[in-house]
Design a protein around this motif. Structure first.
Motif, PDB file in Angstrom:
ATOM      1  N   PHE A 226      73.777  43.329  42.545  1.00  0.00           N
ATOM      2  CA  PHE A 226      74.882  43.452  42.709  1.00  0.00           C
ATOM      3  C   PHE A 226      75.258  44.308  42.051  1.00  0.00           C
ATOM      4  CE2 PHE A 226      73.431  41.521  38.398  1.00  0.00           C
ATOM      5  CZ  PHE A 226      73.941  41.872  37.329  1.00  0.00           C
ATOM      6  N   PHE A 227      76.789  44.176  41.451  1.00  0.00           N
ATOM      7  CA  PHE A 227      77.406  45.764  41.554  1.00  0.00           C
ATOM      8  C   PHE A 227      78.884  44.968  39.884  1.00  0.00           C
ATOM      9  CE2 PHE A 227      77.736  47.780  45.623  1.00  0.00           C
ATOM     10  CZ  PHE A 227      76.565  48.270  45.683  1.00  0.00           C
ATOM     11  N   THR A 228      78.420  45.433  38.924  1.00  0.00           N
ATOM     12  CA  THR A 228      79.722  45.313  37.525  1.00  0.00           C
ATOM     13  C   THR A 228      81.007  45.902  37.538  1.00  0.00           C
ATOM     14  OG1 THR A 228      78.629  46.602  35.776  1.00  0.00           O
ATOM     15  CG2 THR A 228      77.329  44.686  36.587  1.00  0.00           C
ATOM     16  N   LEU A 229      81.505  45.581  37.128  1.00  0.00           N
ATOM     17  CA  LEU A 229      83.727  46.202  37.441  1.00  0.00           C
ATOM     18  C   LEU A 229      83.262  48.054  36.730  1.00  0.00           C
ATOM     19  CD1 LEU A 229      85.680  43.477  37.238  1.00  0.00           C
ATOM     20  CD2 LEU A 229      85.415  44.682  39.211  1.00  0.00           C
ATOM     21  N   GLU A 230      82.169  47.739  35.597  1.00  0.00           N
ATOM     22  CA  GLU A 230      81.935  48.757  34.939  1.00  0.00           C
ATOM     23  C   GLU A 230      80.959  49.830  35.164  1.00  0.00           C
ATOM     24  OE1 GLU A 230      84.047  49.044  32.931  1.00  0.00           O
ATOM     25  OE2 GLU A 230      85.240  46.975  32.508  1.00  0.00           O
ATOM     26  N   GLU A 231      80.264  49.810  36.268  1.00  0.00           N
ATOM     27  CA  GLU A 231      78.912  50.374  36.563  1.00  0.00           C
ATOM     28  C   GLU A 231      79.783  51.889  37.159  1.00  0.00           C
ATOM     29  OE1 GLU A 231      74.954  49.274  38.582  1.00  0.00           O
ATOM     30  OE2 GLU A 231      76.496  47.478  39.248  1.00  0.00           O
ATOM     31  N   SER A 232      78.385  52.287  36.697  1.00  0.00           N
ATOM     32  CA  SER A 232      78.392  54.326  37.145  1.00  0.00           C
ATOM     33  C   SER A 232      79.022  54.193  38.258  1.00  0.00           C
ATOM     34  CB  SER A 232      77.944  55.187  36.080  1.00  0.00           C
ATOM     35  OG  SER A 232      76.966  54.629  36.902  1.00  0.00           O
ATOM     36  N   GLU A 233      79.283  54.831  39.285  1.00  0.00           N
ATOM     37  CA  GLU A 233      79.581  55.265  40.391  1.00  0.00           C
ATOM     38  C   GLU A 233      77.149  55.891  40.563  1.00  0.00           C
ATOM     39  OE1 GLU A 233      80.926  58.513  44.299  1.00  0.00           O
ATOM     40  OE2 GLU A 233      82.298  57.453  42.176  1.00  0.00           O
ATOM     41  N   GLU A 234      76.833  56.616  39.612  1.00  0.00           N
ATOM     42  CA  GLU A 234      75.789  56.865  39.956  1.00  0.00           C
ATOM     43  C   GLU A 234      74.450  56.037  40.203  1.00  0.00           C
ATOM     44  OE1 GLU A 234      72.272  59.117  40.627  1.00  0.00           O
ATOM     45  OE2 GLU A 234      74.197  59.893  41.113  1.00  0.00           O
TER      46      GLU A 234
END
Length: 438
Positions: A226-234
């Protein structure tokens, strides 16, 4: 009446009794589904049999009147035909005091044997072999006899109905077909070669959707990417590269705070357009369907159909995410690919009598591989780890084991109270009883 005429009369009575025996067994043993197919194809005899099965009272009353009446007449005629002949034949060999008794006994045995063999056993075994064909052949004459003898049948049938009502005994036939009965028919078709093995397995899996719970086919929480709203693009790029799924849940901080999902195709379009993959940069986040973990796979399929979606998150009673499920997961459960995958990835066979099993393996899949029945305990757990906790009644530790249904389940590795791996071994001379050791 001469001896020859008496013999011919006995033969006629045996034939009449055989007719009623064939009628009784063939109509009772005929499968309603098979008759319906024949009737739809234009078989009038099958339609008549269905009519007899719909109102069985007059039919079986006629059968019993015929069988009992013929049996009584057969005894009277047989005794009169064979006793004099046997008396004459045995006269030189037996004392006169015993002659009549022996002749009567032999006459009774002879007539009874004729009726048992030719009017009962052989017709009934023949009827069981091809009930629909024979029932279709006799349905017309039986319906005609029912019409001729309607007053007599009404009298006996009415008396029987009255007695049943007084005793409170139900007489209506229950034609409800259960899933177990359909599966039994499918298994018979597979054994007869009518169904291929793959078709047999798929039909069983269709009914399995009604009993298998959503967690048995979902991707477990620990394996969800999953992704988080704060996750970096990298970080997002690395996750997509390492685990190229079609859908990715988007969470606000942790997996238990799901806000939606993003489609891999939308992310690809953003890359091609030179846009950022960050979830903050106006990411195309779609609403995500949330379903309780108590649903069966059949219910999950219905909810996905209603939502016109193929992706959902599974939540337990404490509002915690336990996994995600897709339409492909349900299809794999239906066609059986999930079982093969479990056997390859989560259930590793060491030899003929032992297996290494991942603690997150669905308990139903392991029970299916081992061909054992969990005794209905699956309602208390979903995974093999849950199975161990349920039977041990504690948090499992290394070397804890449970003996169940001829197998020993032993914990090999535990990580922060979570069972990572078990060793399942077949027990020699096991009784199938449950026992736990720690």
């Amino acid at each position: 009446m001469g001896f020859t005429q008496q013999i011919l009369l006995i033969v006629l009575l045996v034939g009449i009794s055989a007719f009623f025996s064939v009628s009784e067994i063939s109509v009772a043993a005929s499968r309603k589904s098979r008759l319906a197919v024949l009737a739809e194809s234009g078989d009038e005899g099958a339609a008549r049999v269905l009519a007899l099965q719909a109102r069985p009272g007059p039919f079986f009353t006629l059968v019993q009147i015929g069988l009992n009446g013929v049996a009584i007449m057969g005894g009277i005629v047989g005794e009169g035909a064979f006793s004099p002949w046997l008396t004459e034949f045995l006269g030189p060999m037996l004392p006169e005091a015993y002659l009549d008794s022996v002749a009567f006994t032999l006459s009774f045995v002879l007539v009874t044997s004729l009726f048992i063999l030719f009017a009962d056993l052989m017709p009934k075994r023949l009827s069981m072999a091809s009930p629909e064909r024979l029932a279709s052949a006799i349905a017309g004459p039986m319906i005609l006899l029912i019409r001729w003898l309607q007053p007599l049948l009404w009298l006996y049938n009415g008396a029987a109905d009255l007695l049943f009502r007084l005793l409170g005994v139900p007489t209506a036939r229950n034609d409800t077909v259960t899933p177990d009965e359909i599966i039994a028919v499918v298994e018979a078709g597979a054994q007869a070669g009518v169904l291929a093995e793959q078709e047999h397995a798929m039909i069983e899996n269709v009914f399995g959707l009604e009993v298998r719970s959503a967690p048995s086919a979902m991707t477990l929480r620990e394996s969800v990417v999953f992704f988080t709203l704060e996750e970096s693009e990298e970080s997002i790029r690395q996750k997509i590269t390492s685990r190229p799924f079609n859908r990715f849940p988007v969470c606000d901080g942790s997996i238990d705070h799901v806000v939606g999902y993003v489609d891999a195709k939308d992310l690809l379009n953003r890359v091609l357009a030179g846009q950022s993959l960050s979830m903050k940069a106006d990411a195309p986040i779609n609403p995500l369907l949330a379903l309780p973990d108590s649903l069966t796979l059949s219910e999950v399929l219905e909810r996905l159909r209603e939502a016109r979606d193929d992706f959902a998150v599974i939540i337990n009673e404490y509002a915690l995410v336990v996994g995600v499920i897709t339409l492909n997961d349900i299809i794999r459960a239906l066609v059986g690919d999930d079982v093969e995958q479990v056997q390859e990835e989560q259930i590793l066979r060491r030899d003929d009598n032992s297996w290494l099993v991942d603690g997150a393996t669905a308990a139903a899949d392991l029970m299916r591989v081992l061909d054992i029945d969990d005794g209905g305990g699956s309602e208390h757990y979903e995974t093999v780890a849950g199975f161990m906790m349920y039977h041990l009644r504690k948090i499992p530790r290394r070397t804890d084991r449970v003996d169940f249904a001829g197998y020993r389940f032993e914990v090999l590795d535990v990580d922060n109270h979570r069972i990572d791996q078990l060793l399942v071994s077949r027990l020699d001379g096991a009784t199938g009883e449950i026992s736990g050791e720690g």
